[in-house]
Scaffold this motif. Structure first.
Motif, PDB file in Angstrom:
ATOM      1  N   ARG A 128      28.267  59.534  41.967  1.00  0.00           N
ATOM      2  CA  ARG A 128      28.129  59.646  40.515  1.00  0.00           C
ATOM      3  C   ARG A 128      28.722  58.464  39.764  1.00  0.00           C
ATOM      4  N   VAL A 129      29.911  58.076  40.177  1.00  0.00           N
ATOM      5  CA  VAL A 129      30.593  56.993  39.468  1.00  0.00           C
ATOM      6  C   VAL A 129      29.767  55.717  39.545  1.00  0.00           C
ATOM      7  N   ARG A 130      29.227  55.478  40.735  1.00  0.00           N
ATOM      8  CA  ARG A 130      28.444  54.276  40.950  1.00  0.00           C
ATOM      9  C   ARG A 130      27.170  54.306  40.092  1.00  0.00           C
ATOM     10  N   ALA A 149      16.181  62.070  30.194  1.00  0.00           N
ATOM     11  CA  ALA A 149      17.511  62.156  30.799  1.00  0.00           C
ATOM     12  C   ALA A 149      17.321  62.558  32.249  1.00  0.00           C
ATOM     13  N   ALA A 150      18.279  62.198  33.081  1.00  0.00           N
ATOM     14  CA  ALA A 150      18.179  62.560  34.495  1.00  0.00           C
ATOM     15  C   ALA A 150      19.476  63.232  34.934  1.00  0.00           C
ATOM     16  N   ARG A 151      19.352  64.248  35.746  1.00  0.00           N
ATOM     17  CA  ARG A 151      20.514  64.992  36.208  1.00  0.00           C
ATOM     18  C   ARG A 151      21.305  64.162  37.221  1.00  0.00           C
ATOM     19  N   ARG A 152      22.588  64.169  37.050  1.00  0.00           N
ATOM     20  CA  ARG A 152      23.476  63.478  37.988  1.00  0.00           C
ATOM     21  C   ARG A 152      24.661  64.374  38.252  1.00  0.00           C
ATOM     22  N   GLY A 153      24.734  64.952  39.460  1.00  0.00           N
ATOM     23  CA  GLY A 153      25.852  65.841  39.777  1.00  0.00           C
ATOM     24  C   GLY A 153      25.907  66.972  38.777  1.00  0.00           C
ATOM     25  N   HIS A 154      27.052  67.085  38.090  1.00  0.00           N
ATOM     26  CA  HIS A 154      27.186  68.167  37.112  1.00  0.00           C
ATOM     27  C   HIS A 154      26.798  67.708  35.712  1.00  0.00           C
ATOM     28  N   GLY A 155      26.330  66.501  35.598  1.00  0.00           N
ATOM     29  CA  GLY A 155      26.030  66.000  34.254  1.00  0.00           C
ATOM     30  C   GLY A 155      24.665  65.329  34.178  1.00  0.00           C
ATOM     31  N   TYR A 156      24.509  64.504  33.158  1.00  0.00           N
ATOM     32  CA  TYR A 156      23.230  63.822  32.921  1.00  0.00           C
ATOM     33  C   TYR A 156      23.460  62.369  32.531  1.00  0.00           C
ATOM     34  N   THR A 207      16.086  57.743  38.780  1.00  0.00           N
ATOM     35  CA  THR A 207      15.800  59.028  39.405  1.00  0.00           C
ATOM     36  C   THR A 207      15.644  58.883  40.918  1.00  0.00           C
ATOM     37  N   SER A 208      15.972  57.706  41.454  1.00  0.00           N
ATOM     38  CA  SER A 208      15.804  57.500  42.897  1.00  0.00           C
ATOM     39  C   SER A 208      16.926  58.184  43.681  1.00  0.00           C
ATOM     40  N   GLY A 234      31.814  55.748  28.541  1.00  0.00           N
ATOM     41  CA  GLY A 234      32.989  56.176  29.306  1.00  0.00           C
ATOM     42  C   GLY A 234      32.752  56.005  30.790  1.00  0.00           C
ATOM     43  N   SER A 235      33.721  56.375  31.597  1.00  0.00           N
ATOM     44  CA  SER A 235      33.506  56.238  33.038  1.00  0.00           C
ATOM     45  C   SER A 235      33.066  57.586  33.607  1.00  0.00           C
ATOM     46  N   GLY A 236      32.304  57.540  34.692  1.00  0.00           N
ATOM     47  CA  GLY A 236      31.817  58.762  35.316  1.00  0.00           C
ATOM     48  C   GLY A 236      30.633  59.347  34.558  1.00  0.00           C
ATOM     49  N   THR A 237      29.896  60.204  35.226  1.00  0.00           N
ATOM     50  CA  THR A 237      28.765  60.858  34.565  1.00  0.00           C
ATOM     51  C   THR A 237      29.320  61.882  33.589  1.00  0.00           C
ATOM     52  N   PRO A 238      28.846  61.839  32.339  1.00  0.00           N
ATOM     53  CA  PRO A 238      29.363  62.823  31.391  1.00  0.00           C
ATOM     54  C   PRO A 238      29.000  64.244  31.841  1.00  0.00           C
TER      55      PRO A 238
END
Ligand SMILES: Nc1ncnc2c1ncn2[C@@H]1O[C@H](COP(=O)(O)OP(=O)(O)OP(=O)(O)O)[C@@H](O)[C@H]1O
Ligand SMILES: [Mg+2]
Length: 295
Positions: A137-139, A64-71, A131-132, A31-35
């Motif tokens: 998030r979208v990118r 898994a790596a954290r991205r904003g409110h998701g992973y 993890t850099s 899907g689009s965006g970080t889940p």
């Protein structure tokens, strides 16, 4: 520790809910965006607090790596899923030592329960660190999707090409299975031709490569498109043509040029390294079926 070794270690410690969360992350990656956690909870079919717990554990294990409110999944996350897949299907039992580590893939030995050795190739095309620097998030999600697409596609394309070549000549390694960014292959015992190993009969090694290229082209309609001394293995007598993810068929607009390129690369190397002369034009005509004998 390499991502593959970390993945192999993680394989032993993952709990059921962590597997379900990994699978949920993989499904959500399309899907689009970080889940976010809500979507991940639906995708994993786990209550929100269980998913939170599982993602926490997956992050600690580097899967898994954290991205904003998701992973997002990491490369290790992808690799552990592939390993599990092979183990579940009883194809492999243990992962052995690294055979080769290159720019686009790492190849490891993998053993069956009976002790047969396979070569397991893990693709790692493109960006491999998730993890850099923190970016949009979208990118990041788009980057991960493109990493997944490139590597999953490469593994599937190599598997498909090798299946078409199967049985046509012993010079093509047997492909056993593929999963995600990996492909499981018959293990060959040779070294790369680029190491310029001693060859019992250099001319006959050259001719046997030419014959195999011809077989691939005429019987499977395939051009390797990246053939050179780096993608031929030998034990001094037999040769094997490896590395097929970029293979093209005769519908490709440049297939002739690519075939000529493969022929020229091999011919030039044999001349340089083993003083085996040949006429690339005549070799091309033979490989492409325009002539029935190599003049
Ligand atoms: N079936 C196999 N059996 C044994 N070794 C293998 C096998 N396939 C690949 N290898 C080893 O792994 C190396 C890399 O394999 P391959 O050329 O398929 O991948 P690659 O993506 O081109 O890797 P690189 O980035 O190093 O060029 C080979 O040179 C060889 O040493
Ligand atoms: Mg290669």
């Amino acid at each position: 520790m390499s991502t593959v070794e970390n993945a192999a270690r993680a394989l032993k410690s993952l709990k059921d809910e962590e597997w379900r969360t990994l699978a949920g992350l993989e499904r959500a990656s399309s899907g689009s965006g970080t889940p976010d956690m809500g979507r991940l909870s639906r995708m994993s079919r786990l209550p929100l607090e269980r998913v939170r717990f599982a993602t926490d554990a997956l992050e600690k294990k580097g899967l898994a790596a954290r991205r904003g409110h998701g992973y997002v999944l990491t490369r290790e996350g992808v690799e552990v899923m592939a390993l599990k897949d092979y183990v579940k299907k009883d194809l492999i039992f243990a992962l052995g030592a690294a055979i080769a580590k290159g720019k686009e893939s790492d190849v490891y030995e993998a053993l069956t329960e009976e002790g047969t050795a396979y070569a397991l190739k893990f693709y790692k095309i493109g960006r491999t660190s998730f993890t850099s620097v923190r970016k949009k998030r979208v990118r990041e999600q788009a980057e991960f999707r493109s990493w997944m697409t490139a590597n999953y596609d490469a593994a599937r394309r190599e598997y498909d090409a090798l299946r078409k070549l199967q049985g046509l000549s012993p010079a093509f390694p047997r492909a056993v299975a593929y999963s995600r960014s990996t492909v499981l292959l018959e293990e060959l015992s040779g070294v790369r031709l680029s190491n310029r190993p001693y060859l019992e009969d250099p001319r006959s090694a050259f001719l046997s490569i030419v014959e195999s290229m011809r077989t691939a082209y005429l019987k499977a309609n395939l051009v390797n498109a990246d053939l050179s001394e780096y993608n031929v293995l030998t034990d001094g007598a037999s040769v094997w043509l490896i590395d097929w993810p970029q293979a093209v068929d005769a519908t490709h607009p440049n297939h002739s040029e690519l075939l000529m390129h493969d022929v020229s690369a091999v011919a030039a190397f044999f001349k340089r390294a083993y003083r085996v002369g040949s006429d690339p034009g005549a070799t091309f005509r033979y490989v492409s079926g325009a002539t029935q004998r190599l003049e």
